[in-house]
Design an enzyme around this catalytic site. Structure first.
Site, PDB file in Angstrom:
ATOM      1  N   SER A   1      -3.519  -9.067  -8.745  1.00  0.00           N
ATOM      2  CA  SER A   1      -2.374  -8.177  -8.553  1.00  0.00           C
ATOM      3  C   SER A   1      -1.206  -8.854  -7.845  1.00  0.00           C
ATOM      4  CB  SER A   1      -2.809  -6.928  -7.783  1.00  0.00           C
ATOM      5  OG  SER A   1      -3.478  -7.285  -6.594  1.00  0.00           O
TER       6      SER A   1
ATOM      7  N   HIS B   1      -0.015  -7.783  -2.004  1.00  0.00           N
ATOM      8  CA  HIS B   1       1.016  -7.299  -2.920  1.00  0.00           C
ATOM      9  C   HIS B   1       2.411  -7.669  -2.417  1.00  0.00           C
ATOM     10  CE1 HIS B   1      -1.896  -3.960  -4.488  1.00  0.00           C
ATOM     11  NE2 HIS B   1      -2.270  -5.188  -4.824  1.00  0.00           N
TER      12      HIS B   1
END
Length: 320
Positions: free
Chosen positions: A155, A205
């Site tokens: 991610s 992230h």
């Protein structure tokens, strides 16, 4: 519904991922190979088939942990942790996102530039996340929250790819039902995912978003050729080199005259000749390429055929 795939038991999400990927590649004219290879690599590592057991390290050896990476100078954790996932939903969600972003970026950039970009974003996102964790420890004493955190998944790279993909966008997009400017979609997704799924790695992230911004800044300020692109292009040339010695499809060697295999229509009697190697019409004997308006270029065979004879031959030929 549970389906056993190798050592894993799928609850139906992996077949859906395979179906979606096959559908996208089947209906698309351009089929980006690097995106497909990344999806296949992540999926194989998750499934961990028995014949690759010795090649794939177990997940406890590749967890991204800033403390262990800096203490042991562990490049294996630094480089391999993005390709591991802790569950089927985690893998499928990331791979569907990779499929969508990879298709757009690779088809617009080209496979070599896309591969070098992914490699750059992977190193940058991991490096920025490592620096953020260390900085939070030094300045705010956030040791337990981030410095000793364990994380895996693609991610971080996907957030960086989202920044690159939307860097020039002027439109709006939906992020989990919220409409936002596409240029800031990664930031909106960062906070919305943290609210909806509190257990995800916020620092990972965030590191991906900052890595995407850093990549865009470096690319705009550096006028020379990307060294990673040069390396990837060299590897691609080495892989393609043996293919040059393979015979090409449709290539004919040997002596003799090779004609086209395509059918052609006679300009005189409109008969469709199935063999492209014929130089005269099978029905009336007119030379190929001769217009029906000029009788001086007909072969001697067609000069002696009256119109009734041509009609009779056509009726015999088509069985009517």
């Amino acid at each position: 519904m549970e389906v056993r795939i190798g050592r894993r038991v799928s609850r139906g999400m992996l077949p859906l991922l395979a179906l979606q990927t096959f559908s996208e590649y089947y209906r698309s004219e351009r089929k980006p190979p690097v995106t497909a290879a990344l999806i296949a690599a992540n999926t194989l590592i998750y499934l961990r088939p028995s014949f690759m057991d010795t090649l794939i390290p177990p997940i406890n050896q590749v967890w991204f942990n800033p403390h262990l990476i800096l203490k042991n100078k562990d490049l294996k954790r630094f480089l391999l942790s993005p390709f591991y996932h802790i569950g089927e939903p985690h893998l499928v969600y990331n791979m569907l996102s990779l499929l969508w972003k990879g298709f757009q970026l690779e088809t617009s950039m080209g496979s070599v530039d896309f591969a070098s970009m992914v490699a750059s974003l992977l190193v940058l996102s991991q490096g920025v996340t490592l620096m953020l964790s260390k900085s939070l420890l030094l300045f705010f004493d956030y040791e337990r929250a981030y410095y000793n955190e364990y994380a895996v998944g693609f991610s971080g790279v996907l957030f960086a790819m989202k920044v690159v993909l939307n860097s020039q966008a002027d439109n709006y997009t939906y992020v989990h039902g919220v409409i936002v400017p596409a240029r800031y979609a990664a930031w909106a997704e960062l906070f919305l995912i943290q609210l909806l799924v509190p257990g995800v790695s916020f620092i990972g992230h965030l590191g991906g978003i900052l890595a995407g911004l850093l990549y865009l800044k470096l690319r705009s300020s550096y006028s020379g050729s990307n060294p990673i692109t040069f390396l990837v292009r060299g590897i691609a040339d080495v892989v393609r080199w043996p293919l040059k010695f393979l015979p090409r499809r449709g290539r004919i060697t040997g002596r003799g005259t090779v004609g086209s295999s395509r059918a052609w229509r006679c300009q005189m009697c409109t008969y469709d000749n199935n063999s492209g190697s014929l130089s005269v019409c099978e029905m009336c004997g007119t030379s190929r390429g001769v217009s029906g308006l000029s009788s001086s270029h007909r072969s001697s065979r067609s000069d002696v055929l009256p119109l009734n004879e041509l009609r009779r031959r056509r009726l015999d030929r088509f069985g009517r």
